[in-house]
Enzyme design. Structure first.
Site, short mmCIF file in Angstrom:
data_model
loop_
_atom_site.label_atom_id
_atom_site.label_comp_id
_atom_site.label_asym_id
_atom_site.label_seq_id
_atom_site.Cartn_x
_atom_site.Cartn_y
_atom_site.Cartn_z
N HIS A 43 32.65 37.25 2.41
CA HIS A 43 32.99 35.83 2.33
C HIS A 43 34.37 35.58 2.94
CE1 HIS A 43 32.81 31.70 0.95
NE2 HIS A 43 34.05 31.83 0.54
N SER A 44 34.45 34.56 3.80
CA SER A 44 35.70 34.16 4.45
C SER A 44 36.28 35.35 5.24
CB SER A 44 36.68 33.61 3.41
OG SER A 44 37.70 32.87 4.00
N MET A 45 37.51 35.76 4.98
CA MET A 45 38.05 36.93 5.67
C MET A 45 37.13 38.13 5.52
SD MET A 45 41.53 39.17 4.96
CE MET A 45 40.72 40.16 3.68
N ALA A 57 33.99 38.23 5.62
CA ALA A 57 32.90 38.21 6.60
C ALA A 57 33.35 38.82 7.93
CB ALA A 57 32.42 36.78 6.82
N SER A 81 29.47 34.78 5.14
CA SER A 81 29.57 33.59 4.30
C SER A 81 30.93 32.91 4.47
CB SER A 81 29.37 34.00 2.84
OG SER A 81 29.69 32.95 1.95
#
Length: 255
Positions: free
Chosen positions: A95-97, A99, A122
């Protein structure tokens, strides 16, 4: 892909071990995040997969370990932890970083001949979509304000000086890693890529999420959910059901 990290690895936490897993899901936290963020995910998905959660250096039980503020170095270290071992299909979820980091780890694993089952990206724009807001260079107050607005965390919590003193070094290190990352062109992934995004995420546009399709020669799908950047926190039921469905389809050959 073969991946059975040692139970004693400081990098890996198994909140809900599965004796004979049919599939594994390795979860990569967001900037400033820690393994505990994925505890509810592990609990919900434990019937579908064994969830392994990464614990980056410098937080929680690894708070005395020096930070790594570079995506390349982090990816190299995580790849070393995941490669080899018991032959169990393993997907990566970030998720975010996380990903971006999961993508770089997937690239490395494929080069080693250990193809991931899939990559779930994500809340993150595609790797070459650069967006350096300079937050890792901002003042403490500006960085905390950004995180509070993005996550919906109550400002009263982040006004606690003890909490701020604990989270600021982690945030600044991770934001430096995320903002200084630059995609290096190379071979595309061959595994499926699933881009998950919130319909009200100020950090990721629809086009930026769609652009993940250019990073794999395998199947691609984008799924939009209700919510902002942390749609997994505010409305986890549908995203988790989607991940479980994809994992089941992938392992049964119906994806």
């Amino acid at each position: 892909m073969a991946a059975a990290p040692a139970a004693t690895s400081p990098w890996i936490i198994r909140f809900h071990p599965v004796p004979e897993p049919r599939v594994r899901l390795v979860c990569f936290p967001h900037a400033g995040g820690s393994a505990s963020y994925y505890f509810p995910v592990s609990r919900v998905l434990s019937s579908a997969a064994e969830v392994l959660v990464l614990q980056y250096p410098g937080r929680q039980d690894r708070r005395d370990t020096p930070f790594i503020d570079n995506i390349t170095e982090l990816a190299d270290a995580v790849t070393a932890e995941l490669r080899g071992g018991q032959d169990v299909p393993t997907a990566l979820f970030g998720h975010s970083m996380g990903a971006t980091l999961a993508f770089e780890v997937a690239r490395r694993l494929e080069r080693l001949g250990e193809k991931p089952l899939a990559l779930f990206a994500s809340g993150r724009r595609a790797p070459a979509e650069v967006k350096d807001e300079g937050l890792h260079k901002s003042s403490d107050a500006e960085l905390i304000d950004h995180v509070a607005r993005l996550s919906g965390t109550g400002m009263e919590v982040l006004r606690d000086p003890d909490i701020v003193r604990m989270v600021l070094p982690v945030l600044r290190s991770d934001y430096r890693a995320a903002e200084t990352y630059r995609y290096q062109p190379g071979e595309k992934l061959t595994c499926p890529v699933y881009a998950l995004t919130g319909d009200n995420d100020p950090q990721v546009s629809t086009d930026e999420a769609d652009a993940w399709t250019h990073y794999t020669d395998g199947p691609f799908e984008k799924k939009v959910f209700d919510g902002g950047h942390f749609f997994f926190t505010t409305g986890p039921e549908k995203p988790l059901a989607y991940v479980a469905e994809r994992l089941t389809a992938l392992t049964s050959g119906t994806a």
